[in-house]
Write an enzyme that holds these catalytic residues in place. Structure first.
Site, PDB file in Angstrom:
ATOM      1  N   ASP A 114      -6.812  -3.544  -6.017  1.00  0.00           N
ATOM      2  CA  ASP A 114      -6.433  -2.418  -5.321  1.00  0.00           C
ATOM      3  C   ASP A 114      -4.978  -1.999  -5.742  1.00  0.00           C
ATOM      4  O   ASP A 114      -4.455  -0.757  -5.901  1.00  0.00           O
ATOM      5  CB  ASP A 114      -6.559  -2.238  -3.937  1.00  0.00           C
ATOM      6  N   ASP A 173       0.634  -1.442   0.107  1.00  0.00           N
ATOM      7  CA  ASP A 173      -0.065   0.036  -0.154  1.00  0.00           C
ATOM      8  C   ASP A 173       0.799   1.225   0.065  1.00  0.00           C
ATOM      9  O   ASP A 173       0.145   2.374   0.250  1.00  0.00           O
ATOM     10  CB  ASP A 173      -0.949   0.068   1.367  1.00  0.00           C
TER      11      ASP A 173
END
Ligand code: GLY
Length: 396
Positions: free
Chosen positions: A175, A116
């Site tokens: 994602d 992330d």
């Protein structure tokens, strides 16, 4: 042509021009109002944040602000939102908070425990650098890109999203497309050429394995890390393995549109156009264009919406509009405008001083995990602000 035909043509052209002018005026006012509201609303939000945490959501039943540690995947959205508000308002209090929060998360630049880092460091430092051109911020981005690239696994030609999660062996989630932006940007702005190659490899592998024939995306592809063999196609946050989790479709649309921006590779543009078709033609997409949390939840319409998905999709559609022509382009802009108008309406927008200081209500983080259902979420605010800025820069 008869006189009658000429008059009809003239009045049609005139009425299209008048409509376009009035929608420009409306959007101009809406965007100005939204940034002024954000400037005031974020002063409520910033009041209750502990010094070492980042705001995530708000629990209305307890009147409690939910905050997270800086290693949480969302730690870049609050600083990034502040920078975008500062850019439009030049409010020094907003800038001070933006700088404070950048300092707080800077140590994330060597974080390698999950994928992330792009969300964390590019949404924050990326906006800060874009606005200030402070070279210190650029250095942080280049270091962060190096850190993220350590998660590339040559055997699977992709970045490993999570080390260990549930039963997954080599999980890659859709994602992850979003984290590629930092890798390509870094490479094209003085960083290591390798990080762009990694991003391209990841985007190509994802294009091959993550999509169904209708261009909806699976959430998680589980790989054999050494051979790249696909072991399983699953979900983690969606309704089912075979469903189209709304935010995941948004990440996919945004991800391939962004990859086209950097590479000008037509296959990424085509992919984004096909994903847009899936989303925009989906029969469950409501009149106000704010998706339900999963396009395939059989209980639609009696299920929560996901305002964050709408914010992400609107921002992506505006960029897709920059790369397309004619009716197709008009359609992307019109849907994005509808989404932004809906998100700015009473139905989705908080009142000043309410909703914990967040801008938007009605997002859904992880419904099957019983987490963050129908709540404000910091990344819904972030992509909403980004879409407003894009609309202003590109279409006014
Ligand atoms: N990247 C995590 C989420 O979209 O919920």
């Amino acid at each position: 042509m008869t006189l009658r035909k000429i008059s009809i043509t003239f009045f049609t052209i005139l009425s299209v021009a008048v409509t376009a002018q009035s929608s420009k005026k409306q959007m101009s006012k809406l965007i100005q109002d939204e940034f002024q509201f954000a400037e005031k609303q974020y002063k409520y939000l910033m009041k209750d944040i502990p010094n070492d945490k980042m705001p995530q959501s708000f629990k209305a039943s307890e009147g409690k602000l939910i905050t997270k540690d800086i290693s949480w995947w969302c730690s870049g959205f609050y600083p990034g939102s502040l920078w975008m508000i500062y850019e439009q308002t030049k409010d020094p209090e907003i800038k001070k908070e933006a700088e404070r929060t950048l300092n707080l998360i800077e140590s994330n630049k060597t974080f390698t425990r999950d994928h992330d880092l792009g969300f964390m460091m590019f949404c924050s430092f990326g906006n800060a650098y874009r606005i200030t051109k402070n070279p210190v911020y650029k250095d942080v981005i280049l270091t962060s890109a190096e850190s993220l690239s350590t998660r590339f696994r040559p055997g699977m030609q992709a970045i490993l999203s999570w080390d260990k999660m549930a039963d997954f062996k080599g999980p890659v989630i859709i994602d992850n497309m979003m984290n590629l932006e930092m890798l390509v940007w870094a490479s094209q702005n003085g960083g290591n050429k390798k990080t762009e190659e990694i991003a391209i490899a990841h985007a190509n592998t994802t294009m091959k394995n993550h999509f169904r024939p209708d261009y909806s995306s699976y959430h998680v592809i589980d790989y054999d890390v050494n051979t790249g063999k696909v072991l399983n196609k699953k979900t983690f946050q969606g309704y089912s393995d075979s469903s189209a989790w709304a935010r995941g479709q948004g990440w996919a649309l945004y991800g391939y549109t962004m990859m086209y921006r950097f590479t000008k590779d037509e296959k990424y543009l085509n992919q984004a156009q096909n994903i847009a078709k899936f989303i925009l033609n989906n029969p469950t997409l409501p009149e106000d264009k704010i998706p339900y949390w999963d396009f395939n939840d059989p209980k639609i319409p009696n299920v929560p919406r996901d305002a964050s998905a709408a914010a992400i999709i609107s921002s992506a559609l505006l960029e897709l509009g920059q790369n397309t022509k004619g009716d197709e382009k008009e359609n992307y802009i019109n849907v994005a405008r509808k989404m932004l108008t809906s998100l700015s309406s009473e139905k989705y927008q908080s009142k000043l001083g309410e909703n914990g200081g967040f801008l938007l209500m009605h997002s859904t983080g992880g419904l099957p995990l019983n987490s963050e259902i129908d709540v404000p979420l910091i990344y819904a605010d972030y992509y909403f602000l980004e879409a407003l800025k894009r609309y202003k820069d590109w279409y006014l």
